[in-house]
Design a protein around this motif. Sequence first.
Motif, PDB file in Angstrom:
ATOM      1  N   ALA A 131       0.810  -1.216   0.000  1.00 26.07           N
ATOM      2  CA  ALA A 131       0.000   0.000   0.000  1.00 26.07           C
ATOM      3  C   ALA A 131       0.844   1.267   0.000  1.00 26.07           C
ATOM      4  CB  ALA A 131      -0.942  -0.005   1.199  1.00 26.07           C
ATOM      5  N   LYS A 132       2.106   1.164   0.482  1.00 28.38           N
ATOM      6  CA  LYS A 132       2.998   2.330   0.522  1.00 28.38           C
ATOM      7  C   LYS A 132       3.826   2.463  -0.746  1.00 28.38           C
ATOM      8  CE  LYS A 132       3.441   2.261   5.574  1.00 28.38           C
ATOM      9  NZ  LYS A 132       4.391   2.185   6.720  1.00 28.38           N
ATOM     10  N   GLY A 133       3.650   1.555  -1.689  1.00 28.18           N
ATOM     11  CA  GLY A 133       4.396   1.630  -2.932  1.00 28.18           C
ATOM     12  C   GLY A 133       5.697   0.857  -2.933  1.00 28.18           C
ATOM     13  N   ASN A 134       6.007   0.167  -1.841  1.00 29.21           N
ATOM     14  CA  ASN A 134       7.222  -0.637  -1.798  1.00 29.21           C
ATOM     15  C   ASN A 134       7.059  -1.873  -2.675  1.00 29.21           C
ATOM     16  OD1 ASN A 134       8.465   1.032   0.249  1.00 29.21           O
ATOM     17  ND2 ASN A 134       7.051   0.081   1.718  1.00 29.21           N
ATOM     18  N   VAL A 135       7.984  -2.067  -3.608  1.00 32.71           N
ATOM     19  CA  VAL A 135       7.900  -3.199  -4.536  1.00 32.71           C
ATOM     20  C   VAL A 135       8.306  -4.478  -3.808  1.00 32.71           C
ATOM     21  CG1 VAL A 135       8.767  -4.202  -6.678  1.00 32.71           C
ATOM     22  CG2 VAL A 135       8.337  -1.737  -6.533  1.00 32.71           C
ATOM     23  N   LEU A 136       7.410  -5.447  -3.760  1.00 38.76           N
ATOM     24  CA  LEU A 136       7.670  -6.717  -3.089  1.00 38.76           C
ATOM     25  C   LEU A 136       8.242  -7.748  -4.043  1.00 38.76           C
ATOM     26  CD1 LEU A 136       4.403  -6.996  -0.954  1.00 38.76           C
ATOM     27  CD2 LEU A 136       6.583  -5.916  -0.353  1.00 38.76           C
ATOM     28  N   ILE A 137       7.827  -7.690  -5.290  1.00 38.25           N
ATOM     29  CA  ILE A 137       8.322  -8.639  -6.279  1.00 38.25           C
ATOM     30  C   ILE A 137       8.117  -8.045  -7.662  1.00 38.25           C
ATOM     31  CG2 ILE A 137       6.139  -9.892  -6.495  1.00 38.25           C
ATOM     32  CD1 ILE A 137       7.781 -12.460  -6.799  1.00 38.25           C
ATOM     33  N   LYS A 138       9.074  -8.302  -8.550  1.00 35.35           N
ATOM     34  CA  LYS A 138       8.958  -7.874  -9.940  1.00 35.35           C
ATOM     35  C   LYS A 138       9.565  -8.969 -10.796  1.00 35.35           C
ATOM     36  CE  LYS A 138      10.053  -4.084 -13.133  1.00 35.35           C
ATOM     37  NZ  LYS A 138      10.723  -2.765 -13.283  1.00 35.35           N
ATOM     38  N   ARG A 139       8.757  -9.562 -11.642  1.00 35.41           N
ATOM     39  CA  ARG A 139       9.196 -10.684 -12.457  1.00 35.41           C
ATOM     40  C   ARG A 139       8.818 -10.455 -13.914  1.00 35.41           C
ATOM     41  NH1 ARG A 139      11.670 -11.455  -8.575  1.00 35.41           N
ATOM     42  NH2 ARG A 139      11.782 -13.314  -7.241  1.00 35.41           N
ATOM     43  N   THR A 140       9.717 -10.874 -14.788  1.00 37.38           N
ATOM     44  CA  THR A 140       9.478 -10.784 -16.226  1.00 37.38           C
ATOM     45  C   THR A 140       9.510 -12.178 -16.817  1.00 37.38           C
ATOM     46  OG1 THR A 140      10.463  -8.567 -16.363  1.00 37.38           O
ATOM     47  CG2 THR A 140      10.323  -9.833 -18.405  1.00 37.38           C
ATOM     48  N   ARG A 141       8.554 -12.471 -17.668  1.00 36.75           N
ATOM     49  CA  ARG A 141       8.472 -13.798 -18.278  1.00 36.75           C
ATOM     50  C   ARG A 141       8.037 -13.670 -19.730  1.00 36.75           C
ATOM     51  NH1 ARG A 141       3.392 -15.620 -14.538  1.00 36.75           N
ATOM     52  NH2 ARG A 141       5.153 -15.991 -13.149  1.00 36.75           N
ATOM     53  N   SER A 142       8.074 -14.801 -20.427  1.00 37.54           N
ATOM     54  CA  SER A 142       7.651 -14.812 -21.824  1.00 37.54           C
ATOM     55  C   SER A 142       6.147 -14.579 -21.927  1.00 37.54           C
ATOM     56  CB  SER A 142       8.014 -16.144 -22.486  1.00 37.54           C
ATOM     57  OG  SER A 142       9.415 -16.325 -22.515  1.00 37.54           O
ATOM     58  N   LEU A 143       5.730 -14.126 -23.088  1.00 37.48           N
ATOM     59  CA  LEU A 143       4.323 -13.832 -23.334  1.00 37.48           C
ATOM     60  C   LEU A 143       3.788 -14.776 -24.404  1.00 37.48           C
ATOM     61  CD1 LEU A 143       1.756 -12.051 -23.114  1.00 37.48           C
ATOM     62  CD2 LEU A 143       2.767 -10.586 -24.884  1.00 37.48           C
ATOM     63  N   CYS A 144       2.792 -15.553 -24.042  1.00 36.42           N
ATOM     64  CA  CYS A 144       2.072 -16.400 -24.990  1.00 36.42           C
ATOM     65  C   CYS A 144       0.667 -15.840 -25.145  1.00 36.42           C
ATOM     66  CB  CYS A 144       2.030 -17.849 -24.497  1.00 36.42           C
ATOM     67  SG  CYS A 144       0.956 -18.928 -25.493  1.00 36.42           S
ATOM     68  N   LEU A 145       0.338 -15.361 -26.316  1.00 41.76           N
ATOM     69  CA  LEU A 145      -1.002 -14.824 -26.565  1.00 41.76           C
ATOM     70  C   LEU A 145      -1.891 -15.959 -27.060  1.00 41.76           C
ATOM     71  CD1 LEU A 145      -0.343 -11.351 -28.195  1.00 41.76           C
ATOM     72  CD2 LEU A 145      -1.097 -11.864 -25.876  1.00 41.76           C
ATOM     73  N   GLY A 146      -2.462 -16.689 -26.120  1.00 41.36           N
ATOM     74  CA  GLY A 146      -3.310 -17.801 -26.506  1.00 41.36           C
ATOM     75  C   GLY A 146      -3.279 -18.916 -25.491  1.00 41.36           C
ATOM     76  N   GLU A 147      -3.335 -18.599 -24.206  1.00 45.10           N
ATOM     77  CA  GLU A 147      -3.321 -19.636 -23.176  1.00 45.10           C
ATOM     78  C   GLU A 147      -4.667 -20.358 -23.143  1.00 45.10           C
ATOM     79  OE1 GLU A 147      -0.836 -20.657 -21.570  1.00 45.10           O
ATOM     80  OE2 GLU A 147       0.651 -19.063 -21.467  1.00 45.10           O
ATOM     81  N   SER A 148      -4.812 -21.308 -22.212  1.00 44.60           N
ATOM     82  CA  SER A 148      -5.989 -22.169 -22.197  1.00 44.60           C
ATOM     83  C   SER A 148      -7.275 -21.441 -21.809  1.00 44.60           C
ATOM     84  CB  SER A 148      -5.765 -23.341 -21.230  1.00 44.60           C
ATOM     85  OG  SER A 148      -5.495 -22.853 -19.924  1.00 44.60           O
ATOM     86  N   ASP A 149      -7.150 -20.367 -21.029  1.00 48.21           N
ATOM     87  CA  ASP A 149      -8.337 -19.658 -20.540  1.00 48.21           C
ATOM     88  C   ASP A 149      -8.686 -18.532 -21.499  1.00 48.21           C
ATOM     89  OD1 ASP A 149     -10.426 -18.911 -18.998  1.00 48.21           O
ATOM     90  OD2 ASP A 149      -9.261 -18.421 -17.214  1.00 48.21           O
TER      91      ASP A 149
END
Length: 553
Positions: A131-149
Motif C-alpha cells: 500500500a505504501k508503494g514498496n515493490v515486493l516482487i517484480k518478475r518478467t516472463r515470456s508472453l504467450c497470446l493464446g493460453e488455455s483460458d
Amino acid sequence: MGVAAVLALGLLGEGGATDVASASAATITTSGGTTAAEPAAKQRGLRFAPAAKTVEAYGYDGYVYLDSGVWMGAYGEGYEFWAKRDKASAPVTLTKTVIRGDKRTTTKAAAAIVDGLNGFKRALTVKVADAKGNVLIKRTRSLCLGESDRQRVEPTGHTEPVYPSFCGGSWFTKSSVFGIEQGWAARLDTFFELETTRKNLRMTVTISDPVADFLGLPANGRSVSQRVKVIDECEMWECAEVGRELMGEPTEGFSTLAEGEPSVREERRQAHTGSTHSNHRDTAGSNHRTNLFTLGDEGTEHGGDHPSLGQAGAKPSNKKPAKETLPDLVSVPAWQIGTEKDGRVTRLTFNAHEWNAGPGPLVVEGFRRGSSETMDAYQFFYRDGKEVSSTKTGTMEYHDAPEHDHWHFLDFASYELVKPDGSLVTTSGKQSWCLAPTDPVDLTVPGATWRPEATGLDSTCGDRSALWLREVLPVGWGDTYSQYQTQAFNLAGVRNGTYQIRITVNPNGNLHERTKSNNVSLRTVVLGGKPGARTVRVPPYEGVDTEVAIDER
C-alpha cells in the motif's frame, strides 16, 4: 464443492470471466506514469481487457497466491502467430498474421523478441507493491497470446476458439501455432506465489515496448494496474483442512500424495504457467471435453477431421483407402535417456514419441468380442470431417496392471536396443498403447488439428466393462511415453559400449499410412560404469543436447 476447487476458483479474481464486460472500470497506466480511461472495446486491434479494478488473492501460511485477471482482447480483427524451425538446433522464426475479414497481413518478428516456440521473450512483466508503494516482487516472463483460458468479448466473434491453448513444445517440435481469434480475449499468465503477510497490494502488468510495438498496442495501453485484496484461507476454511489440500497430510514424516503426484499448489502453478505436455498420463477414460461446434468458417485446412453429427458409419472394406485420407506415422529419436536401479536390476530409461504428419487423422476403434477381454481393432478414414471407410487392423487387449487398468492397442510401435550394425541386443517390455495426442510436433502441416479437444474425435482408454473405444492421433500431434521400470531396457548381460535405441512405429504394417520411409528412428547411447552403477552418455542430436530440460538450453 471441495476446498481445492474453491482455492482454484479464488485465483480467477473478483468477478472472474463474468466481469469482462465491465473492463472499462480498470485503469491503464501510461509509460509516463499518467492514467487514462481504458480504450473503448470498439477500437480495432489488440487491447488489454482487465476483468475488474480489484482482484482477490488468497493467503496461506505466509504466502499469497494471486492472479491479475487481466486479459488481452482482439477487437475487430484476429491475430495468428506461427513459430517454426527446420530442426532442433535451428533458430525459430515467428510471424504475426492479422486477419480482418478475408484479408490476411503477415509480418515477421525481429529475432530479439522471439523466445523460441514459447512466444515473445521477456515481454510480460508483473510487479507487486504494498500500500505504501514498496515493490515486493517484480518478475518478467515470456508472453504467450493464446493460453488455455479464453473468453468471448464480441458477439460477432467466432463461436468457439480456433487456436491451440498453449505455446511451446518439446525438442522435436517443428512448429507451434497460437493466437487470439477476433472477438475473443486470452487470459495473460500472471499467476504468482508471493511470500508476504500484507493484506493490501497493487499489481501492475506491463507489455515491453519492443513487443508492444510489434503487436500494435497503443502507447497509452501497455500497462494495467489493479488493487489486490488478500483473503486469508484460514478465515474461510479450517486451517488444517486447507493445509492438507495444499500440501498433503503428513503421515510418519511423509506426504499422503502418491509418488509423482503434484500437490494442489503445484497443480495451480502448472495450470497458470502452461506446463508442456511431457509425459503420457494413463487414464481410465477421456479427459477431453467433447465440443460439437465446428470451426468451419476458418475452412477445413485445420480441424478438418471433425465428425459430422449423425452420419452413417462406413462399411468395413478390404479396398486400399484413398491417399488423402491416410495418416503418415513418424518415429522421433529417443530422448531424456538415463539409468535406474531396481534392486539388482539396472535399466536404461528413455522417452519415446511417434507422431502423425497427416494429411489424415489416425483413428483406431475397438469392438469387444463378446465377454472376452479382447477387442477387434478397426482403422477408420475421414475426408472433410466425414467417415468414408474402415478396415480391420488388429486387436486391443485389456491391460490389467497398476496405473493402467484400461485397453491397449497392440503393435503400434517397437522399442529395441541394437548394436551399431543393427543386430538386436534386447527389447522393451512395452508392447501395447493407449493412443492419445500428448504433444504437438508440427501444427503447420496440411490438415493439422489445432484443437484436438474440439474435434469430437477424443481418445478414450476405456475400463474393464467397455464394449467400444476410440484412440486417435490427430494430424500434427504425437504420443509420448516415458519408458521406465519394466518398460525400459534391462541391462543385465549388456556390456559397456556404443549402442542405438531403435524405435519403429507400425512395425508389422497393420496400419494403413502414406509412407513407411520415416517409421524408424535411431539414437546413439554409450553405456559405461560397472554392475550396480551403470552410466549412460548420450551424444547430441542434430547439434543439441536433448538430455537437459527444454528451458535450460
